[in-house]
Design a protein around this motif. Sequence first.
Motif, mmCIF file in Angstrom:
data_model
loop_
_atom_site.group_PDB
_atom_site.id
_atom_site.type_symbol
_atom_site.label_atom_id
_atom_site.label_comp_id
_atom_site.label_asym_id
_atom_site.label_seq_id
_atom_site.Cartn_x
_atom_site.Cartn_y
_atom_site.Cartn_z
ATOM 1 N N LEU A 55 21.023 2.236 2.057
ATOM 2 C CA LEU A 55 21.252 2.194 0.613
ATOM 3 C C LEU A 55 19.974 1.809 -0.129
ATOM 4 O O LEU A 55 19.666 2.376 -1.181
ATOM 5 N N LEU A 56 19.208 0.870 0.426
ATOM 6 C CA LEU A 56 17.927 0.490 -0.177
ATOM 7 C C LEU A 56 16.977 1.684 -0.191
ATOM 8 O O LEU A 56 16.309 1.943 -1.193
ATOM 9 N N HIS A 57 16.934 2.435 0.909
ATOM 10 C CA HIS A 57 16.071 3.618 0.974
ATOM 11 C C HIS A 57 16.470 4.619 -0.113
ATOM 12 O O HIS A 57 15.611 5.171 -0.813
ATOM 13 N N LEU A 58 17.765 4.836 -0.262
ATOM 14 C CA LEU A 58 18.256 5.758 -1.289
ATOM 15 C C LEU A 58 17.869 5.285 -2.690
ATOM 16 O O LEU A 58 17.390 6.071 -3.510
ATOM 17 N N GLN A 59 18.059 3.997 -2.971
ATOM 18 C CA GLN A 59 17.724 3.457 -4.294
ATOM 19 C C GLN A 59 16.230 3.588 -4.585
ATOM 20 O O GLN A 59 15.846 3.948 -5.698
ATOM 21 N N LEU A 60 15.397 3.285 -3.586
ATOM 22 C CA LEU A 60 13.951 3.384 -3.799
ATOM 23 C C LEU A 60 13.510 4.831 -3.991
ATOM 24 O O LEU A 60 12.638 5.115 -4.816
ATOM 25 N N ALA A 61 14.122 5.755 -3.252
ATOM 26 C CA ALA A 61 13.782 7.177 -3.423
ATOM 27 C C ALA A 61 14.190 7.655 -4.812
ATOM 28 O O ALA A 61 13.441 8.396 -5.468
ATOM 29 N N ASP A 95 0.831 -1.207 0.000
ATOM 30 C CA ASP A 95 0.000 0.000 0.000
ATOM 31 C C ASP A 95 0.866 1.259 0.000
ATOM 32 O O ASP A 95 0.563 2.234 -0.685
ATOM 33 N N ALA A 96 1.958 1.234 0.771
ATOM 34 C CA ALA A 96 2.870 2.385 0.809
ATOM 35 C C ALA A 96 3.544 2.582 -0.545
ATOM 36 O O ALA A 96 3.697 3.710 -1.007
ATOM 37 N N ALA A 97 3.940 1.488 -1.193
ATOM 38 C CA ALA A 97 4.565 1.592 -2.513
ATOM 39 C C ALA A 97 3.566 2.142 -3.535
ATOM 40 O O ALA A 97 3.914 2.980 -4.366
ATOM 41 N N GLN A 98 2.336 1.687 -3.446
ATOM 42 C CA GLN A 98 1.302 2.171 -4.361
ATOM 43 C C GLN A 98 1.071 3.669 -4.161
ATOM 44 O O GLN A 98 0.864 4.406 -5.119
ATOM 45 N N ALA A 99 1.147 4.117 -2.903
ATOM 46 C CA ALA A 99 0.931 5.533 -2.586
ATOM 47 C C ALA A 99 2.200 6.364 -2.759
ATOM 48 O O ALA A 99 2.184 7.558 -2.458
ATOM 49 N N ALA A 159 14.448 5.756 -7.510
ATOM 50 C CA ALA A 159 13.531 5.133 -8.464
ATOM 51 C C ALA A 159 12.194 5.870 -8.482
ATOM 52 O O ALA A 159 11.611 6.087 -9.547
ATOM 53 N N GLN A 160 11.714 6.272 -7.314
ATOM 54 C CA GLN A 160 10.456 6.998 -7.247
ATOM 55 C C GLN A 160 10.582 8.351 -7.954
ATOM 56 O O GLN A 160 9.710 8.742 -8.724
ATOM 57 N N ASN A 161 11.658 9.065 -7.699
ATOM 58 C CA ASN A 161 11.840 10.383 -8.322
ATOM 59 C C ASN A 161 11.986 10.276 -9.837
ATOM 60 O O ASN A 161 11.482 11.122 -10.566
ATOM 61 N N SER A 162 12.671 9.255 -10.311
ATOM 62 C CA SER A 162 12.845 9.124 -11.757
ATOM 63 C C SER A 162 11.575 8.616 -12.435
ATOM 64 O O SER A 162 11.434 8.745 -13.646
ATOM 65 N N GLY A 163 10.652 8.073 -11.668
ATOM 66 C CA GLY A 163 9.413 7.551 -12.242
ATOM 67 C C GLY A 163 8.218 8.450 -12.046
ATOM 68 O O GLY A 163 7.079 8.003 -12.180
ATOM 69 N N ARG A 164 8.453 9.703 -11.737
ATOM 70 C CA ARG A 164 7.325 10.632 -11.544
ATOM 71 C C ARG A 164 6.489 10.690 -12.823
ATOM 72 O O ARG A 164 7.018 10.776 -13.908
ATOM 73 N N LEU A 166 17.037 -3.225 -8.596
ATOM 74 C CA LEU A 166 16.051 -2.157 -8.434
ATOM 75 C C LEU A 166 16.106 -1.230 -9.630
ATOM 76 O O LEU A 166 17.166 -1.094 -10.265
ATOM 77 N N PRO A 167 15.013 -0.575 -9.958
ATOM 78 C CA PRO A 167 15.034 0.381 -11.075
ATOM 79 C C PRO A 167 16.086 1.449 -10.814
ATOM 80 O O PRO A 167 16.170 2.003 -9.731
ATOM 81 N N GLY A 168 16.893 1.711 -11.821
ATOM 82 C CA GLY A 168 17.924 2.735 -11.714
ATOM 83 C C GLY A 168 19.204 2.256 -11.056
ATOM 84 O O GLY A 168 20.152 3.004 -10.928
#
Length: 167
Positions: A72-78, A45-49, A80-85, A162-164
């Motif tokens: 490092l995982l937090h950084l990679q996910l952030a 749910d958090a990933a979807q949001a 990926a989220q920013n590049s996928g806006r 992970l993406p990116g």
Amino acid sequence: MSKVSKIVAALCVLLLLVAGIWSLAPRPPATPELQIAESLQEAADAAQARKVSQLMDLISDDFKTGGMTKSLLHLQLARAQNSGRGVKYDVKVMPPKILPSADGDPNQRVVFTSASVLGDGDETLWGGNQLTLVMRKETRRRNLLFTEPHWRVISIANLPPLPGEGD
């Protein structure tokens, strides 16, 4: 203030008091299997949001997979989220299959599940394959005063890139 107003106000205060006590009271814990499934669903749910910080609540501070740590995982996910806006996606997590840990620790489980990030037209953007998670029972705060059990991932045996990653 009229007598009726005083009675209504007293009833409102009484109802607020009862609701507050009920919401703060400790609840009996559910089974580990149900708690693990709830943790995974909260993460989905958090990933979807697009809430990376809430998604990271699934990850233990002791997380290590290969050279990957929680920060490092937090950084990679952030990243990926920013590049996928602007990209519309859907997150799916399959119901987990849960086994006891290999070393018999009652606070650890081996969890088999799969997670997918699907784009428009059900195109798989990430994941889709089975994930093997090692999860540990930890605690988290609830209503500032109480703690509750919460299952977190301490390692992932087969984390897909992970993406990116590697950009």
